[in-house]
Design a protein around this motif. Sequence first.
Motif, PDB file in Angstrom:
ATOM      1  N   LEU A 121     -25.579 -10.931   0.422  1.00 28.86           N
ATOM      2  CA  LEU A 121     -25.066 -12.304   0.439  1.00 28.86           C
ATOM      3  C   LEU A 121     -25.700 -13.122   1.567  1.00 28.86           C
ATOM      4  O   LEU A 121     -25.888 -14.331   1.429  1.00 28.86           O
ATOM      5  N   GLU A 176     -23.741 -13.274  -6.766  1.00 29.72           N
ATOM      6  CA  GLU A 176     -22.620 -13.704  -5.922  1.00 29.72           C
ATOM      7  C   GLU A 176     -21.317 -13.033  -6.344  1.00 29.72           C
ATOM      8  O   GLU A 176     -20.535 -12.599  -5.487  1.00 29.72           O
ATOM      9  N   PHE A 194     -17.301 -16.573  -2.829  1.00 30.50           N
ATOM     10  CA  PHE A 194     -18.399 -16.164  -3.699  1.00 30.50           C
ATOM     11  C   PHE A 194     -17.937 -15.917  -5.135  1.00 30.50           C
ATOM     12  O   PHE A 194     -18.714 -16.117  -6.074  1.00 30.50           O
TER      13      PHE A 194
END
Length: 141
Positions: free
Chosen positions: A85, A58, A25
């Motif tokens: 997420l 993210e 991420f």
Amino acid sequence: MDIGRERPAMNVALWIVQGLLAALFLFAGGAKLVMSADQMAGPVALPVWFLRFIGVAEVLGALGLVLPGLLRVRPVLTPLAAAGLVIIMIGATVVMWAGGMVAVALMNLVVALLAAFVAYGRSRLTPYRDSSRPSVPRRAI
């Protein structure tokens, strides 16, 4: 007693998954923040501001996966970051599926399941002990 120490194998597995997801991420979110609008064009047209917002989410989610556990500050943020997420990856799965990119959609689904594993694992299986508050044993219901 530190709850995370009761299941050392699960704790190690969660840390490995958290580290891998954080790296993924950080890379994906960072790329969305530095790439031009033309480079971010995908199978479904999304506004650039929305893609930048997802990039920020993210990156923050990646930091939320590892920093609370490493710093022992607000460890409740780790399962919340993982849950956020999961939501992002469900959206990515739907967008890729709608764009005809089934293989990418399935990979996004796997990432969502790994993030769900972290959310569940850090909230129920081996949560961190918050060092800022005294430990209180859970009562049986």
